[in-house]
Enzyme design. Structure first.
Site, PDB file in Angstrom:
ATOM      1  CE1 TYR A 106      -4.309  -2.163   5.119  1.00 30.01           C
ATOM      2  CE2 TYR A 106      -3.244  -0.053   4.744  1.00 30.01           C
ATOM      3  CZ  TYR A 106      -3.854  -1.187   4.254  1.00 30.01           C
ATOM      4  OH  TYR A 106      -4.008  -1.333   2.893  1.00 30.01           O
ATOM      5  CB  SER A 120      -0.863  -0.014   1.266  1.00 34.15           C
ATOM      6  OG  SER A 120      -1.450   1.241   1.537  1.00 34.15           O
TER       7      SER A 120
END
Length: 280
Positions: free
Chosen positions: A172, A159
């Site tokens: 995350y 990401s």
């Protein structure tokens, strides 16, 4: 150009919908048979943020792959469970005859708490799926890739949160940084076997993971009930290009390039699919 992965077999985790489904269909369009895996169930509190994938979602992925004229073996498995994942993969490889491509895509997203307020359970859930789950998928795949003797490609989903920090979802961010480090080690270890290992790093991608009220409120805390359009305006500030997000097909095209012979000298790379987010 067609047939860019003709005759190859691709193993995709998190394949029931979103980016995983898109990867499965795109690789099938270019000639690959597909091993599709998804848990199709809730993981911890993730359902508090967005609904989980279902068996019907996975069945739709199977239908779409078969629509491309390719074989597909699908199963429900939790990437946190190495034994189940490895057994299912081995059975599918035996049926399809090989393994050439791995898309370690399964992941979850939780947010809204500063690190000091993240519960131990939430930390474990996110790290176990997003980092340990990638480790398990790669570990289970490597013997099959090496046994084939014709090289291969592993593409891990990270990401833009794997390259920079974001407040209020530290677990995350940590997980997505972690898979980049794992990729770099695997690239070194597997290069002598002509197995290439890379990461794709999307910014916000137009899937159920971001298209929900919880994410809308995360991006627009100034509004009580932000709309999709108001979220899109805020999301667009992450990109240099004048778009609010990327589409799953944009990420799939990057996976296809890295998996195909076009990327035969590309390994150890973090490949952003982020509309210029990394440049901001």
């Amino acid at each position: 150009m067609t047939g860019r992965v003709d005759g190859k077999v691709a193993f995709i985790t998190g394949a029931a919908r979103g980016q995983g489904r898109s990867h499965a269909v795109r690789l099938a369009q270019e000639g690959a048979d597909i091993i599709a895996v998804d848990i199709c169930a809730e993981v911890g509190r993730t359902a508090d943020f967005y609904p989980p994938a279902t068996e019907a979602d996975l069945a739709e992925t199977v239908r779409l792959v078969r629509q491309q004229g390719r074989r597909v073996v699908a199963s429900q498995a939790d990437v946190r469970d190495y034994g189940a994942l490895e057994a299912g993969l081995s059975s599918a490889v035996e049926e399809l005859g090989a393994l050439d491509i791995v898309a370690a895509n399964a992941g979850i997203f939780q947010f809204g708490a500063e690190v000091q307020d993240i519960s131990e359970r939430d930390w474990r859930d996110v790290l176990d799926v997003n980092l340990t789950g990638v480790f398990n998928a790669c570990k289970a795949s490597i013997p099959h890739l090496l046994r084939g003797g014709r090289g291969g490609s592993i593409v891990i989903t990270s990401s833009d949160a794997g390259a920079k920090g974001f407040a209020k979802f530290g677990h995350y961010v940590a997980s997505k940084h972690g898979v980049i480090g794992l990729m770099r080690t695997l690239a070194m270890e597997l290069a002598p076997h002509s197995v290439r290992v890379n990461v794709v790093s999307p910014t916000n991608c137009n899937t159920d993971m971001i298209q929900n009220d919880a994410v809308y409120r995360l991006f627009r805390p100034d509004l009580e009930n932000p709309t999709a359009a108001e979220f899109a305006e805020a999301s667009g500030t992450l990109l240099a290009l004048p778009q609010p997000w990327v589409e799953p097909i944009d990420v799939s095209n990057a996976v296809l390039f890295l998996a195909s012979d076009e990327g035969r000298f590309v390994t150890g790379v973090n490949f952003p699919v982020d509309g210029g987010s990394a440049a901001l």
